[in-house]
Every structure is written in C-alpha cells, then in structure tokens.
Design an enzyme around this catalytic site. Structure first.
Site, PDB file in Angstrom:
ATOM      1  N   HIS A   9       1.532   5.439  -1.687  1.00  0.00           N
ATOM      2  CA  HIS A   9       1.178   6.624  -2.491  1.00  0.00           C
ATOM      3  C   HIS A   9       2.442   7.164  -3.135  1.00  0.00           C
ATOM      4  CE1 HIS A   9      -2.881   6.836  -0.746  1.00  0.00           C
ATOM      5  NE2 HIS A   9      -2.281   6.311   0.311  1.00  0.00           N
ATOM      6  N   ASP A  36       1.558   2.613   3.508  1.00  0.00           N
ATOM      7  CA  ASP A  36       0.727   3.812   3.353  1.00  0.00           C
ATOM      8  C   ASP A  36       1.585   5.076   3.384  1.00  0.00           C
ATOM      9  OD1 ASP A  36      -1.567   5.265   2.871  1.00  0.00           O
ATOM     10  OD2 ASP A  36      -2.269   5.202   4.944  1.00  0.00           O
ATOM     11  N   LYS A  68      -9.486  -0.136  -5.693  1.00  0.00           N
ATOM     12  CA  LYS A  68      -9.449   0.480  -4.368  1.00  0.00           C
ATOM     13  C   LYS A  68     -10.774   1.148  -4.064  1.00  0.00           C
ATOM     14  CE  LYS A  68      -8.006   2.329  -0.559  1.00  0.00           C
ATOM     15  NZ  LYS A  68      -6.737   2.854  -0.119  1.00  0.00           N
ATOM     16  N   HIS A 110      -4.413  -0.748   5.904  1.00  0.00           N
ATOM     17  CA  HIS A 110      -3.943   0.050   7.039  1.00  0.00           C
ATOM     18  C   HIS A 110      -4.874  -0.057   8.250  1.00  0.00           C
ATOM     19  CE1 HIS A 110      -6.710   2.866   5.188  1.00  0.00           C
ATOM     20  NE2 HIS A 110      -5.856   3.275   4.274  1.00  0.00           N
ATOM     21  N   HIS A 126     -10.369   1.094   2.014  1.00  0.00           N
ATOM     22  CA  HIS A 126     -10.129   2.068   3.085  1.00  0.00           C
ATOM     23  C   HIS A 126     -11.298   1.923   4.048  1.00  0.00           C
ATOM     24  CE1 HIS A 126      -8.570   6.004   4.709  1.00  0.00           C
ATOM     25  NE2 HIS A 126      -9.734   5.878   5.318  1.00  0.00           N
ATOM     26  N   HIS A 139       0.866  -1.202   0.000  1.00  0.00           N
ATOM     27  CA  HIS A 139       0.000   0.000   0.000  1.00  0.00           C
ATOM     28  C   HIS A 139       0.890   1.234   0.000  1.00  0.00           C
ATOM     29  CE1 HIS A 139      -3.734   2.322   1.370  1.00  0.00           C
ATOM     30  NE2 HIS A 139      -2.766   3.209   1.261  1.00  0.00           N
TER      31      HIS A 139
HETATM   32  C1  NCD Z   1      -3.360   9.200   2.127  1.00  0.00           C
HETATM   33  C2  NCD Z   1      -2.878  10.238   1.115  1.00  0.00           C
HETATM   34  O1  NCD Z   1      -2.290  11.244   1.533  1.00  0.00           O
HETATM   35  O2  NCD Z   1      -3.054  10.024  -0.073  1.00  0.00           O
HETATM   36  N1  NCD Z   1      -3.318   9.768   3.455  1.00  0.00           N
HETATM   37  C3  NCD Z   1      -3.246   9.083   4.614  1.00  0.00           C
HETATM   38  O3  NCD Z   1      -3.326   9.709   5.672  1.00  0.00           O
HETATM   39  N2  NCD Z   1      -3.077   7.792   4.642  1.00  0.00           N
HETATM   40  C4  NCD Z   1      -4.710   8.752   1.766  1.00  0.00           C
HETATM   41  C5  NCD Z   1      -5.107   7.472   2.433  1.00  0.00           C
HETATM   42  O4  NCD Z   1      -4.606   6.402   2.105  1.00  0.00           O
HETATM   43  O5  NCD Z   1      -5.971   7.513   3.302  1.00  0.00           O
HETATM   44 ZN    ZN Z   2      -3.163   5.182   1.712  1.00  0.00          ZN
END
Ligand code: NCD
Ligand code: ZN
Length: 347
Positions: A16, A248, A100, A175, A137, A14
């Site tokens: 970003h 995450d 997702k 998460h 999520h 997971h």
């Molecule tokens: C994530 C993001 O910034 O894209 N932020 C987070 O707090 N985890 C989005 C997400 O996965 O919830």
């Molecule tokens: Zn995330």
C-alpha cells in the site's frame, strides 16, 4: 557465519503506497529495498479502471526519490460492476499486473468491494483467457463468522469453488495467515500462489494483547495462533515457489491507529528485508531468502527476475519511534524503538 548477505534485487508483491503527501513520505522506504512492487488499489475512491491506474502510476513515478528506477506494478480494484472489456484494456496497457478482489467491507477502503464473487464470473473468465492475475483478500465478512475464522471460511466457501470454476485463472492468495491457507495452496492446482507478510511470520495474536491492547499490531487479516505462525514460517522458508514475499506494508497515521476505532495495517516498508531475514535465519534457512524475495514472485507473474543485487549486513540498529507521513502525520513502524539484527547496506 557470514556477516554479509547478498541477494538478487527483490520485489514486494503486495504493498500500500497511498497517495499525495503520504505517498511521497513512504515511497522512498520501498524504493530503497525493492525494484518493483504490486501496488494496491484501495485509495479513496478506489482505482477501478486502467485510466485511473495509469494516473496513479504517474503520481507514483513522480514521487520517486531522485535517481530511483523503482517500478510500480498496478492493480485494478474489482467491483460488482467491472465490465469484462476492462480486462482487455488493462492487459493492453502494459502496466497493470492484475485485479484485486476485496470482499465488500473486509478491510480499509473496501466498501466498493465485491458482494458476490459470482457476479464477476464473466470478468474472471476473461482474465483467465488473457492470463491476467487475480489477487485475493481471502476473508469472508459475515458478522456471524468469528474474525479469527474468516480466512478458513473463505477457502471453503469462496476460494476453493472459485479456482475450480475457473481452472485456468491464475490467483495469488494474498497475505495468508493460517496453516489452513498454506495447506490449501500446497494442495491446489497449478497457477495458485500466496504471499506472506513479515508480521504474520514474526507475531501471533498474543502480541495484540501483550500487557494491554496494542493497536500497532492490528492488521487484516488479523494475526493468528502460534501454530498458524509456525506453519507460515515452514511454508515461507521451505523453498516452495508457491510462497513469496508480499509485505502488505500499510501506513496509517499514528492518531488513526491509536484511536477508539483504530485502523488495520502495519508498516514494514522501512525494514522489510531485515524483518524477513530474521525469520529465515531463525529457521536455519537464510540461503532460501533469495528464492522467496527475488525469484518466485517474478516467476509466477511471468516477469523477468531483476538484474542487480542488494546486501544486508549483520549490524544491530533501531527503527525510530515514528517516521514522517506528510503534514503533521507520523507512522509508527514495525519494531519501533526495538532492535533489528540485519541492516540493508545503502547502495
Ligand atoms: C490494508 C490497508 O490499510 O490498506 N490494511 C491491512 O491491515 N492490511 C488493507 C488490506 O490489505 O487489508
Ligand atoms: Zn494489503
């Protein structure tokens, strides 16, 4: 006690990565540690189709540091309007690892998320038929539900019924942050797993308010109680294959977090394995880190485990106060200016 720890090359289930200059800035951190990562689709606009995911994948591959063989595993952003035929297209592409589901409004760039999961039942049914994974999520978004109770309510109201309605759908509860979520996964039918982040293993909600408000400890789902944290450590370090690594890691430019409406997301890609190693070591379970980091994820996703290894050395180091994030932006990493006990040995 050994000062070197060698593991099969791990993956991040997971992540970003953002896009553009931020992508180019953060990708080397992940590509150094992990062979593959599940890449979140919450760009602006979101990655809702296989075609958009293919274009995003090309940009990620082009941003890899020279010599890197890092492989992005793409996800599509599920909306109320996703047609079931998109599941067929995604499955045939060979590069999409799942869909997702963000409840609308749950987190960063989730405004196009699902407003009522039942609207997606035909899509979920097709996913179950084709063995495509749903990443969830797991938080309800109602204003009247306390922010600390949103995961538990999601389990009771949405996720529990969902996994019964689609008994063959494979689901990653992403998460997880509560003892209730760990219990749910342990008690669930086959085909249900969860990822756990370093921040939810290392921190409880006191860290958000330690001596003042701490925006760099704000992520979603928000940090929970000490009791929840200990339940997550127990789940992650138990050797149960239903729990595996997903950082995450969510980079935001410093000024957007140190702000009167600070963004959610913690950045851990620079030291993900090192952070997890501290958790496993403190639990007396360093020998179980490899299963969590390198075996259980690919086994769940029905992908081969990686060839090759990475090595951590017991060697203290300090992450910098910030890393560049494209242009004049910087990102404040976890443990900025503090000490880490383990360090990845450069290949
Ligand atoms: C994530 C993001 O910034 O894209 N932020 C987070 O707090 N985890 C989005 C997400 O996965 O919830
Ligand atoms: Zn995330």
């Amino acid at each position: 006690m050994s000062d070197l720890l060698t593991l099969r090359r791990p993956d991040d289930w997971h992540l970003h990565l953002r896009d553009g200059a931020a992508l180019a800035a953060v990708l080397p951190h992940t590509a150094r540690q992990f062979a593959r990562a599940i890449v979140m689709p919450n760009l602006k606009p979101p990655v809702t189709t296989t075609r958009l995911a293919g274009e995003y994948r090309d940009r990620i591959l082009a941003a890899r540091p020279a010599g890197s063989d890092f492989q992005p595993l793409m996800t599509l952003y599920l909306t109320d309007n996703t047609p079931p035929s998109e599941v067929d297209t995604a499955a045939a592409s060979g590069f999409v690892a799942g869909f997702k589901m963000y409840p609308a409004g749950a987190t960063t760039n989730s405004d196009s998320g699902v407003t009522d999961l039942r609207r997606t039942d035909a899509v979920l049914a097709r996913m179950a038929e084709l063995g495509v994974v749903l990443q969830v999520h797991g938080e309800v978004t109602h204003d009247h539900v306390d922010v600390f109770d949103r995961e538990q309510r999601f389990i009771d109201d949405i996720l529990g019924p969902l996994v019964e309605r689609h008994p063959r759908l494979r689901v990653v509860f992403e998460h997880i942050t509560t003892s209730a979520a760990a219990d749910f996964v342990r008690g669930a039918r086959d085909g249900i797993a969860a990822t756990i982040t370093p921040q939810h293993l290392l921190h409880n909600r006191n860290d958000l308010f330690r001596g003042g408000i701490r925006p760099h400890f704000y992520c979603l789902p928000v940090l929970k109680t000490q009791q929840d944290r200990l339940a997550l450590v127990e789940a992650a370090t138990s050797g149960d294959p239903r729990f595996f690594l997903g950082t995450d890691s969510a980079p935001h430019a410093r000024h957007t977090k140190e702000n009167d409406c600070g963004c959610a997301g913690m950045y851990s890609a620079h030291a993900a394995l090192e952070l997890y190693a501290e958790v496993f070591e403190d639990a007396g379970a360093l020998h179980r880190l490899e299963g969590f980091a390198s075996h259980f994820g690919p086994d769940f996703y029905r992908l081969p485990r990686n060839p090759g290894t990475v090595t951590l050395a017991r060697r203290e180091w300090s992450p910098p106060a910030a890393y560049p994030m494209g242009g004049s932006d910087v990102v404040v990493p976890m443990r900025a200016g503090g000490k880490l006990r383990w360090q990845l040995v450069e290949a």
